[in-house]
Design an enzyme around this catalytic site. Structure first.
Site, mmCIF file in Angstrom:
data_model
loop_
_atom_site.group_PDB
_atom_site.id
_atom_site.type_symbol
_atom_site.label_atom_id
_atom_site.label_comp_id
_atom_site.label_asym_id
_atom_site.label_seq_id
_atom_site.Cartn_x
_atom_site.Cartn_y
_atom_site.Cartn_z
ATOM 1 N N ASP A 179 0.821 -1.212 0.000
ATOM 2 C CA ASP A 179 0.000 0.000 0.000
ATOM 3 C C ASP A 179 0.858 1.267 0.000
ATOM 4 O O ASP A 179 0.764 2.122 0.878
ATOM 5 C CB ASP A 179 -1.016 -0.004 1.148
ATOM 6 C CG ASP A 179 -2.224 -0.887 0.836
ATOM 7 O OD1 ASP A 179 -2.164 -1.631 -0.166
ATOM 8 O OD2 ASP A 179 -3.219 -0.831 1.578
ATOM 9 N N ASN A 212 -2.959 -4.575 -1.072
ATOM 10 C CA ASN A 212 -4.180 -4.639 -1.878
ATOM 11 C C ASN A 212 -4.343 -3.410 -2.777
ATOM 12 O O ASN A 212 -5.137 -3.425 -3.708
ATOM 13 C CB ASN A 212 -5.421 -4.821 -0.990
ATOM 14 C CG ASN A 212 -5.586 -3.714 0.012
ATOM 15 O OD1 ASN A 212 -4.660 -3.412 0.762
ATOM 16 N ND2 ASN A 212 -6.739 -3.080 0.021
ATOM 17 N N HIS A 213 -3.577 -2.358 -2.506
ATOM 18 C CA HIS A 213 -3.667 -1.175 -3.370
ATOM 19 C C HIS A 213 -2.685 -1.205 -4.535
ATOM 20 O O HIS A 213 -2.681 -0.289 -5.346
ATOM 21 C CB HIS A 213 -3.503 0.110 -2.560
ATOM 22 C CG HIS A 213 -4.784 0.522 -1.899
ATOM 23 N ND1 HIS A 213 -5.713 1.325 -2.511
ATOM 24 C CD2 HIS A 213 -5.306 0.191 -0.711
ATOM 25 C CE1 HIS A 213 -6.755 1.493 -1.714
ATOM 26 N NE2 HIS A 213 -6.530 0.813 -0.600
ATOM 27 N N HIS A 258 1.043 -8.183 3.858
ATOM 28 C CA HIS A 258 0.242 -6.957 3.989
ATOM 29 C C HIS A 258 -1.035 -7.130 4.811
ATOM 30 O O HIS A 258 -1.275 -6.418 5.772
ATOM 31 C CB HIS A 258 -0.105 -6.392 2.611
ATOM 32 C CG HIS A 258 -0.914 -5.139 2.696
ATOM 33 N ND1 HIS A 258 -0.363 -3.930 3.062
ATOM 34 C CD2 HIS A 258 -2.236 -4.916 2.520
ATOM 35 C CE1 HIS A 258 -1.314 -3.024 3.090
ATOM 36 N NE2 HIS A 258 -2.468 -3.584 2.767
HETATM 37 MN MN LIG Z 1 -4.296 -2.359 2.621
#
Ligand SMILES: [Mn+2]
Ligand SMILES: *[C@@H]1O[C@H](CO)[C@@H](O)[C@H](O)[C@H]1NC(C)=O
Ligand SMILES: *[C@@H]1O[C@H](CO)[C@@H](O)[C@H](O)[C@H]1NC(C)=O
Length: 479
Positions: free
Chosen positions: A260, A292-293, A341
């Protein structure tokens, strides 16, 4: 802490509900969403058939980025009262954040039908519809041709650097410490790196990352120390502050950034090019994991795609997307500490060997469940929280001491849970200019592998607001 009696007469229930409403309003104005969630849970307990409690708790979950819970609450609110318009908005927002655009569109459609004169609803419906159509189009062309790399269509050698460009340049195509220092200063003054240099960094880092395993394993010697950072989310000036407090990366000052890096903050390009530059300069001592980004869906909604298009081109975003797919997913230190993450998995029995075997060069949705969970979620679409039992079993089975994850904003910048076996670290202080949280990083020494926490607060940044490049739905939505 206020405790509510379980033995309630109708009258005390009535007063408790009023107290809870006041407490929640205070929590919201203080941005203390965790306590708001606690009080709304009390309220739900007192009166399980009131849609407002679920809907308001859904908003609190949205604010803390627990989208799975937000979705469940919005759904519950609508089960109770299918005419509750806010419920549709919140369910749509949750679905958008989870990348479920079609489901979101359905809810906007309902709002538009019920309120044909609501301009805001209409605008959101149209915006969401655009995304759904674009996704369908992307799918259609993706299946037609074998994916070609942007790298093949670039002629970097022949890109000319104009004479009036006085910014940093790579030296004979290589990254040096001098270049890195110049680039960081250049960015600090809000200047743009020449596109040729940006492409050079991207092509080189793609090559380096693609040669790494999905699970990176390193050994810290007795005398060595590594710094682990959590989410940075485009907060470039706070990243510079980390380097100021903790020293620039070097062979003797290794770092691990736990995903992220981009989105939300409006200096995501500056953050990611700086991190990629250090990866190239110190490939063995500077580590990056995927969050996740670092995915197309998120970048489309939360600003990174918009930022790259605004500062460079759509083609450059395509290349970023390719590079992100090669970021490793987890890192293990001395066979004892595992960093990733999002956190652990919904199924039991996952081994380090399973992580080693993940084929990662892809976007999460079509990639098997493991990769997605590592970045994002655990149980049933819920984006936070896995129980101490899950951690315990996983650690035992894999002979590990503890895990470090990021992904969730924490008031103190870090949080130690599960009797010290699950640690969260988050390095974006005053997240989105509004959460008021501290940032933190962790020192881990080879001698004892004991986490040592360092906190810091936000520094000022130029007047470009977070989410400046995000999709308008996200800017206008309640996020
Ligand atoms: Mn995240
Ligand atoms: C629910 O949230 C709204 C703001 O969206 C607030 O005005 C209202 O007081 C809240 N209701 C309760 C019962 O907490
Ligand atoms: C650069 O462009 C020239 C002329 O268009 C071409 O002949 C040459 O092959 C190109 N160089 C590279 C490395 O592609």
């Amino acid at each position: 802490t206020i405790r509510f009696s379980r033995n309630r007469s109708l009258e005390t229930k009535f007063y408790q509900v009023i107290v809870i409403k006041i407490l929640c309003d205070i929590c919201f104005s203080d941005k203390d969403y965790e306590n708001a969630i606690k009080y709304y849970s009390e309220a739900v307990d007192l009166n399980p058939s009131n849609a407002i409690y679920y809907s308001n708790r859904s908003l609190a979950y949205l604010r803390t980025e627990c989208y799975g819970y937000a979705l469940a609450d919005a759904t519950k609110a609508l089960e109770i009262d299918k005419n509750y318009i806010k419920g549709y908005y919140r369910r749509a927002t949750s679905n958008m954040a989870l990348g479920k655009f079609k489901a979101a569109l359905k809810d906007y459609e309902t709002v538009v039908r019920v309120r044909p004169n609501d301009k805001d609803a209409k605008m959101k419906y149209q915006e969401c519809n655009k995304i759904v159509k674009q996704k369908a189009f992307e799918r259609a062309i993706a299946s037609d041709e074998i994916k070609k790399s942007v790298v093949d269509s670039l002629d970097i050698e022949n890109m000319t650097i104009e004479d009036d460009y006085v910014g940093p340049k790579l030296e004979d195509g290589t990254i040096t410490l001098t270049f890195m220092k110049e680039m960081m200063d250049w960015f600090k003054d809000q200047k743009k790196l020449h596109r040729k240099c940006a492409y050079q960094i991207l092509v080189q880092v793609k090559d380096v990352l693609s040669k790494l395993p999905s699970l990176v394993e390193i050994t810290l010697k007795e005398t060595e120390k590594i710094t682990i950072c959590g989410d940075t989310h485009g907060q470039y000036y706070d990243l510079l502050n980390i380097f100021k407090l903790n020293g620039l990366p070097s062979e003797t000052n290794p770092y691990l950034f736990n995903g992220d890096f981009v989105d939300r903050g409006s200096f995501s390009l500056e953050v990611i090019l700086t991190l990629f530059g250090f990866k190239l300069l110190y490939p063995e001592n500077f580590h990056l994991l995927r969050g996740n980004h670092e995915t197309d869906n998120m970048n489309q909604m939360y600003g990174f795609e918009g930022e790259v298009k605004a500062k460079y081109t759509a083609q450059m975003f395509q290349l970023f997307s390719e590079v992100f797919q090669w970021l490793p997913l987890a890192q293990c230190m001395n066979n004892k500490v595992l960093v990733m993450h999002g956190g652990l998995f919904s199924e039991d029995g996952v081994t380090l060997d399973d992580l080693r075997k993940i084929e990662r060069n892809r976007q999460p949705p079509d990639s098997g469940r493991l990769i997605f969970q590592m970045q994002h979620e655990s149980k049933s679409g819920v984006s936070c929280q896995f129980g101490p039992d899950v951690t315990e079993r996983f650690l035992e089975q894999n002979k590990l001491d503890f895990i470090v994850r990021s992904h969730e904003v924490k008031a103190e910048g870090y949080e130690v849970t599960h009797s010290g076996k699950c640690i969260t670290v988050f390095s974006a202080p005053n997240y989105c200019d509004q959460m008021g949280n501290k940032g933190a990083y962790i020192h881990l020494r080879g001698s004892d592998l004991k986490p040592e926490f360092h906190q810091f607060t936000a520094v000022p940044h130029p007047n470009v607001k977070p989410m400046a490049y995000a999709n308008t739905l996200m800017q206008l939505g309640m996020m």
